[in-house]
Design an enzyme around this catalytic site. Structure first.
Site, short mmCIF file in Angstrom:
data_model
loop_
_atom_site.label_atom_id
_atom_site.label_comp_id
_atom_site.label_asym_id
_atom_site.label_seq_id
_atom_site.Cartn_x
_atom_site.Cartn_y
_atom_site.Cartn_z
N GLU A 148 -7.08 -6.48 2.45
CA GLU A 148 -8.04 -6.26 1.64
C GLU A 148 -7.89 -6.77 0.20
OE1 GLU A 148 -8.77 -1.91 0.80
OE2 GLU A 148 -11.06 -2.27 0.77
N GLU B 131 -17.20 4.03 2.18
CA GLU B 131 -16.03 4.21 1.42
C GLU B 131 -16.56 4.41 -0.10
OE1 GLU B 131 -11.33 2.86 0.83
OE2 GLU B 131 -12.90 1.39 0.62
O1 LIG Z 1 -9.66 1.16 -2.31
C1 LIG Z 1 -9.96 0.73 -1.16
O2 LIG Z 1 -11.04 -0.10 -1.24
C2 LIG Z 1 -9.54 0.63 0.12
O3 LIG Z 1 -10.21 0.48 1.13
C3 LIG Z 1 -8.00 1.20 0.33
O4 LIG Z 1 -7.72 1.63 1.66
C4 LIG Z 1 -7.11 1.75 -0.50
O5 LIG Z 1 -6.67 0.97 -1.47
MG LIG Z 2 -11.68 -0.35 0.67
#
Ligand SMILES: O=C(O)C(=O)[C@H](O)CO
Ligand SMILES: [Mg+2]
Length: 260
Positions: A143, A240
């Site tokens: 990511e 998220e």
């Molecule tokens: O922060 C984010 O976007 C994440 O997905 C990670 O899991 C943590 O850095």
């Molecule tokens: Mg993330």
């Protein structure tokens, strides 16, 4: 139809972590993700997932000494044995939790350090992870994190992640495409989604700029969800985001997408 996963690190955060599983199930989620499981025995977490009819779809490899600025060890030259220990630990948890995908965290490149040395270390260690995970059918994702969240992280742009995935060149290593970071750094979200689609292994969402529910701000998520359906995205979409208030009160955006 998108398969949304509640991110239990950010959502339902007004209660202790272990109580968030029930809260997610009560709110109608069937899938969950969160940053790290390592504070708890895997069997305890699996029992909670089963009790509430949930499937774990993502978690991260350990981040290292976060109080001192570490955010993953996998790219850090000289830390290979710790990084591989963390990869092995992540694999043990993924098997026990029946989790199909793990995010292998890269790490921060200190100012003035040679970024290529970090990238090469990351490539070697992720290839190690790829071989360890392959017999179990578990995928790895990488990511990019925008500088406003994690300054000097090895992967900043979606193009950094794509280049790393291509250099690693393993069929079980893909992109974790977080639209919040992608919009912060790259923009042109639908063009990138189409161009990188074959390499995307997991998706995360939040509004931009405030990282709240995906019903405000500068990204048109209904358009993105329709595009993902059109492209045939079969993976999960992690929610998220930091809820504006009580998590349950902010789930109106999800009503149109609930699985029948
Ligand atoms: O922060 C984010 O976007 C994440 O997905 C990670 O899991 C943590 O850095
Ligand atoms: Mg993330």
């Amino acid at each position: 139809m998108p398969k949304f996963a509640a991110n239990l690190t950010m959502m339902f955060a007004d209660r202790p972590f272990l109580e968030r599983f029930k809260a997610a199930a009560d709110a109608g989620f069937r899938y969950v993700e969160y940053l790290w499981p390592y504070d708890y025995p895997a069997a305890e977490l699996k029992a909670l997932l089963d009790k509430h009819g949930l499937k774990q779809v993502l978690f991260n490899s350990a981040a290292g000494d976060t109080k001192n600025g570490e955010w993953g060890l996998t790219a850090l030259p000289g830390r290979e044995s710790e990084a591989r220990r963390d990869i092995d630990q992540a694999l043990e948890y993924a098997i026990a939790l029946e989790c199909p995908t793990v995010h292998i965290m890269a790490g921060v490149v200190p100012a003035g350090a040679d970024r290529n040395a970090y990238l090469n270390t990351y490539i070697d260690n992720v290839r190690y992870a790829s071989e360890r995970f392959r017999p179990h059918g578990i995928h790895i994702v990488l990511e990019a994190l925008s500088p406003q969240v994690k300054p000097n992280y090895l992967l900043k742009s979606q193009y950094d992640t794509l280049a790393a995935v291509e250099a690693i060149d393993r069929d079980n290593v893909r992109i974790q495409f977080d639209y919040y970071h992608a919009q912060n750094v790259d923009g042109q979200l639908s063009a990138m989604t189409k161009a990188m689609f074959a390499r995307i292994g997991h998706i995360q969402i939040a509004s931009v700029p405030d990282r709240h529910e995906p019903d405000e701000g500068e990204v048109n998520y209904p358009y993105i969800f329709a595009l993902l359906d059109e492209l045939g995205y079969a993976g999960y979409i992690g929610c998220e985001y930091n809820p504006r208030g009580k998590t349950e009160d902010g789930l109106g955006w999800l009503a149109a997408y609930r699985e029948k």
